[in-house]
Design a protein around this motif. Structure first.
Motif, PDB file in Angstrom:
ATOM      1  N   SER A  59     -42.783 -33.492  10.750  1.00 13.80           N
ATOM      2  CA  SER A  59     -43.187 -33.605  12.157  1.00 13.80           C
ATOM      3  C   SER A  59     -44.250 -32.558  12.456  1.00 13.80           C
ATOM      4  O   SER A  59     -44.497 -31.655  11.636  1.00 13.80           O
ATOM      5  CB  SER A  59     -41.986 -33.378  13.086  1.00 13.80           C
ATOM      6  OG  SER A  59     -41.560 -32.030  13.012  1.00 13.80           O
ATOM      7  N   GLY A  60     -44.826 -32.647  13.649  1.00 14.12           N
ATOM      8  CA  GLY A  60     -45.761 -31.615  14.085  1.00 14.12           C
ATOM      9  C   GLY A  60     -45.058 -30.282  14.277  1.00 14.12           C
ATOM     10  O   GLY A  60     -45.605 -29.220  13.982  1.00 14.12           O
ATOM     11  N   SER A  61     -43.829 -30.339  14.780  1.00 10.48           N
ATOM     12  CA  SER A  61     -43.053 -29.111  14.944  1.00 10.48           C
ATOM     13  C   SER A  61     -42.838 -28.438  13.593  1.00 10.48           C
ATOM     14  O   SER A  61     -42.981 -27.217  13.463  1.00 10.48           O
ATOM     15  CB  SER A  61     -41.695 -29.429  15.577  1.00 10.48           C
ATOM     16  OG  SER A  61     -41.874 -30.003  16.843  1.00 10.48           O
ATOM     17  N   ALA A  88     -43.118 -27.473  22.371  1.00 11.46           N
ATOM     18  CA  ALA A  88     -42.956 -27.472  20.915  1.00 11.46           C
ATOM     19  C   ALA A  88     -43.756 -26.345  20.258  1.00 11.46           C
ATOM     20  O   ALA A  88     -43.344 -25.804  19.228  1.00 11.46           O
ATOM     21  CB  ALA A  88     -43.380 -28.823  20.322  1.00 11.46           C
ATOM     22  N   ASP A 157     -52.795 -25.371  16.773  1.00 10.93           N
ATOM     23  CA  ASP A 157     -51.954 -26.527  17.077  1.00 10.93           C
ATOM     24  C   ASP A 157     -52.888 -27.675  17.463  1.00 10.93           C
ATOM     25  O   ASP A 157     -53.410 -27.723  18.577  1.00 10.93           O
ATOM     26  CB  ASP A 157     -50.992 -26.187  18.216  1.00 10.93           C
ATOM     27  CG  ASP A 157     -50.052 -27.343  18.573  1.00 10.93           C
ATOM     28  OD1 ASP A 157     -50.356 -28.490  18.203  1.00 10.93           O
ATOM     29  OD2 ASP A 157     -49.034 -27.086  19.244  1.00 10.93           O
ATOM     30  N   ALA A 159     -52.005 -30.898  17.369  1.00 14.16           N
ATOM     31  CA  ALA A 159     -51.148 -32.083  17.518  1.00 14.16           C
ATOM     32  C   ALA A 159     -51.769 -33.147  18.419  1.00 14.16           C
ATOM     33  O   ALA A 159     -51.427 -34.321  18.310  1.00 14.16           O
ATOM     34  CB  ALA A 159     -49.788 -31.666  18.071  1.00 14.16           C
ATOM     35  N   GLN A 160     -52.686 -32.727  19.313  1.00  9.57           N
ATOM     36  CA  GLN A 160     -53.294 -33.690  20.249  1.00  9.57           C
ATOM     37  C   GLN A 160     -54.789 -33.875  19.993  1.00  9.57           C
ATOM     38  O   GLN A 160     -55.481 -34.434  20.834  1.00  9.57           O
ATOM     39  CB  GLN A 160     -53.076 -33.193  21.696  1.00  9.57           C
ATOM     40  CG  GLN A 160     -51.610 -32.967  22.040  1.00  9.57           C
ATOM     41  CD  GLN A 160     -51.373 -32.665  23.512  1.00  9.57           C
ATOM     42  OE1 GLN A 160     -52.305 -32.554  24.291  1.00  9.57           O
ATOM     43  NE2 GLN A 160     -50.110 -32.537  23.887  1.00  9.57           N
ATOM     44  N   SER A 180     -49.573 -33.233  14.344  1.00  9.60           N
ATOM     45  CA  SER A 180     -48.419 -34.111  14.533  1.00  9.60           C
ATOM     46  C   SER A 180     -48.901 -35.557  14.431  1.00  9.60           C
ATOM     47  O   SER A 180     -49.988 -35.881  14.906  1.00  9.60           O
ATOM     48  CB  SER A 180     -47.808 -33.897  15.914  1.00  9.60           C
ATOM     49  OG  SER A 180     -46.952 -34.984  16.266  1.00  9.60           O
ATOM     50  N   LYS A 185     -49.461 -39.951  19.397  1.00 10.65           N
ATOM     51  CA  LYS A 185     -50.646 -39.111  19.182  1.00 10.65           C
ATOM     52  C   LYS A 185     -51.851 -39.985  18.769  1.00 10.65           C
ATOM     53  O   LYS A 185     -51.680 -41.150  18.437  1.00 10.65           O
ATOM     54  CB  LYS A 185     -50.350 -38.049  18.118  1.00 10.65           C
ATOM     55  CG  LYS A 185     -49.152 -37.145  18.472  1.00 10.65           C
ATOM     56  CD  LYS A 185     -49.463 -36.178  19.614  1.00 10.65           C
ATOM     57  CE  LYS A 185     -48.228 -35.615  20.292  1.00 10.65           C
ATOM     58  NZ  LYS A 185     -47.589 -34.494  19.651  1.00 10.65           N
TER      59      LYS A 185
HETATM   60  C1  LIG Z   1     -46.561 -33.386  19.869  1.00  7.71           C
HETATM   61  C2  LIG Z   1     -46.831 -31.940  19.902  1.00  7.71           C
HETATM   62  C3  LIG Z   1     -46.162 -31.043  19.069  1.00  7.71           C
HETATM   63  C4  LIG Z   1     -44.982 -31.399  18.234  1.00  7.71           C
HETATM   64  O1  LIG Z   1     -45.168 -32.463  17.359  1.00  7.71           O
HETATM   65  P1  LIG Z   1     -43.911 -33.342  16.932  1.00  7.71           P
HETATM   66  O2  LIG Z   1     -44.459 -34.213  15.843  1.00  7.71           O
HETATM   67  O3  LIG Z   1     -43.483 -34.111  18.119  1.00  7.71           O
HETATM   68  O4  LIG Z   1     -42.854 -32.419  16.431  1.00  7.71           O
HETATM   69  C5  LIG Z   1     -46.566 -29.720  19.084  1.00  7.71           C
HETATM   70  N1  LIG Z   1     -47.552 -29.289  19.889  1.00  7.71           N
HETATM   71  C6  LIG Z   1     -48.197 -30.117  20.727  1.00  7.71           C
HETATM   72  C7  LIG Z   1     -49.299 -29.580  21.577  1.00  7.71           C
HETATM   73  C8  LIG Z   1     -47.847 -31.472  20.777  1.00  7.71           C
HETATM   74  O5  LIG Z   1     -48.480 -32.281  21.622  1.00  7.71           O
END
Ligand SMILES: *Cc1c(COP(=O)(O)O)cnc(C)c1O
Length: 400
Positions: A59-61, A88, A157, A159-160, A180, A185
């Motif tokens: 996962s992203g986490s 997260a 980070d 993830a987005q 992530s 996403k």
């Molecule tokens: C989605 C997200 C995460 C966590 O990713 P997961 O795959 O849901 O664990 C972390 N940081 C940001 C900014 C996110 O949007």
């Protein structure tokens, strides 16, 4: 016509033949973890990011957590994080036993405020963790300069922000970047998945060790670690989608442009700003409104689904109530303002032009009669070093 916030099945409909073939290929292979699909996706995604190594994780986490662990960050360490982010980001820092130290964004809300970052540094600070929130790249250069001066790691980070660019550099081309692939996403799997992308071969190797019980070789466990892998099905799905990411992001950008053109003049709203150095991935389109909750209710009645990213800042979350990072209202006023005023409009690569038109109409109608939004003074003055000394006690004094 009702407009959903995001229709995830639309991507499946567009790529049905490729995605079905990918799933069948993995199903028939009999190999479901740490196989050829993951290896190929890791190479393809590293190349897409313009980076050298990619290690897929669960996962992203997990990507954030294992990146921090691979850097040796743990109990007693502090990591500077945005006060305004998805929780997260903070949870990953807490998960390794380190302490998130939140700071407010710049007044425009686009990036970590470098002056506040400097003020938050202590002898225990080990890393700065900028977030490319909503797909808009953080202003990395000033943060990299601070990190260089104080010998800190920068863990991004992203993830987005798959596909975003910062001063024409691809997000993901940095030293340590966490992604992530959560379904919603910009590049989403059909379940949970994430990756650490890095320039550092040893760090990638370390993440691969940490994702697999601390083991490279069956029966031999070098360190205490976890199980967090990007499985073959998700890797195959992501490989089918990756070639479409740029086109999908371009469609997001067109919708964002349409919203900004139509809504930018409404006195009741602020539309999202784009910095001169930014080429955003437009993960989210977040407007601000003094009467956000009323606007949201009106849009709901008009059939337009909106979300809030995020209504409770992490420092006000019960999850941090007993932590020094948890703090009373007013501590991070810019973040608190963004949490109270931000509203995300429907946006995605499969949102039609007619749907965007419905959203524009509905927002224009719903905003009428609401209080004007004051773009000049959206927030108070963030607290700096003094606050941290109070919160963390002696011995945790900010540098300089
Ligand atoms: C989605 C997200 C995460 C966590 O990713 P997961 O795959 O849901 O664990 C972390 N940081 C940001 C900014 C996110 O949007």
């Amino acid at each position: 016509m009702n407009v959903p916030f995001l229709d995830l099945s639309a991507a499946y409909r567009e790529l049905r033949a490729d995605l079905d073939a990918a799933v069948r290929r993995v199903a028939a292979s009999g190999r479901y973890l740490l196989g050829a699909e993951l290896e190929a996706f890791e190479a393809e995604f590293a190349a897409y990011c313009g980076n050298d190594h990619c290690a897929g994780v669960g996962s992203g986490s997990a990507a954030l957590e294992l990146a921090l662990r691979a850097l040796g960050i743990g109990p007693g360490d502090e990591v500077v994080v945005p006060a305004h982010t998805y929780i997260a980001t903070w949870l990953a820092v807490s998960a390794v036993g380190a302490r998130p130290v939140p700071v407010d964004p710049t007044p425009d809300g686009l990036s970590l405020d470098p002056a506040l970052v400097e003020a938050a540094l202590t002898p225990r600070t080990r890393a700065v963790l900028p977030v490319h929130l909503y797909g808009h790249p953080a202003d990395l250069d000033p943060l990299l300069a601070i990190a260089e001066r104080h010998a800190l790691a920068v863990v991004e980070d992203a993830a987005q922000a798959h596909g975003a660019r910062y001063r024409s550099r691809r997000i993901g081309s940095g030293h340590v970047v966490a992604f992530s692939f959560y379904p919603g996403k910009n590049l989403g799997a059909m379940g949970d998945a994430g990756a650490v992308v890095t320039r550092d071969a040893a760090l990638a190797d370390r993440v691969r060790l940490l994702r697999n019980y601390g083991s490279r070789e069956k029966y031999r466990h070098e360190v205490r670690a976890t199980n967090s892998r990007l499985d073959e099905l998700q890797a195959a799905v992501l490989r089918a989608k990756l070639p479409h990411l740029d086109a999908w992001n371009a469609r997001r950008a067109r919708t964002a442009e349409c919203y900004t053109r139509a809504l930018g003049g409404l006195p009741q709203l602020a539309v999202p700003a784009t910095a001169a150095w930014a080429d955003p991935a437009w993960h989210l389109y977040v407007i601000r409104c003094a009467e956000r909750d009323e606007l949201r209710r009106r849009l709901e009645r008009a059939g337009v689904e909106t979300l809030m990213h995020y209504p409770v800042p992490p420092h006000r979350s019960p999850a941090y109530a007993d932590d020094p990072a948890g703090a009373p209202p007013g501590t991070h006023p810019r973040s608190e303002h963004l949490a109270a005023a931000g509203l995300s409009l429907p946006l995605g690569p499969h949102l039609g032009g007619d749907e965007a038109g419905v959203v524009v109409e509905a927002v224009t109608t719903a905003a009428a009669g609401l209080r004007a939004y004051d773009r000049r003074s959206p927030a108070g003055t963030p607290r700096t070093g003094k606050h941290w000394t109070e919160a963390f006690g002696k011995g945790s004094r900010p540098n300089g």
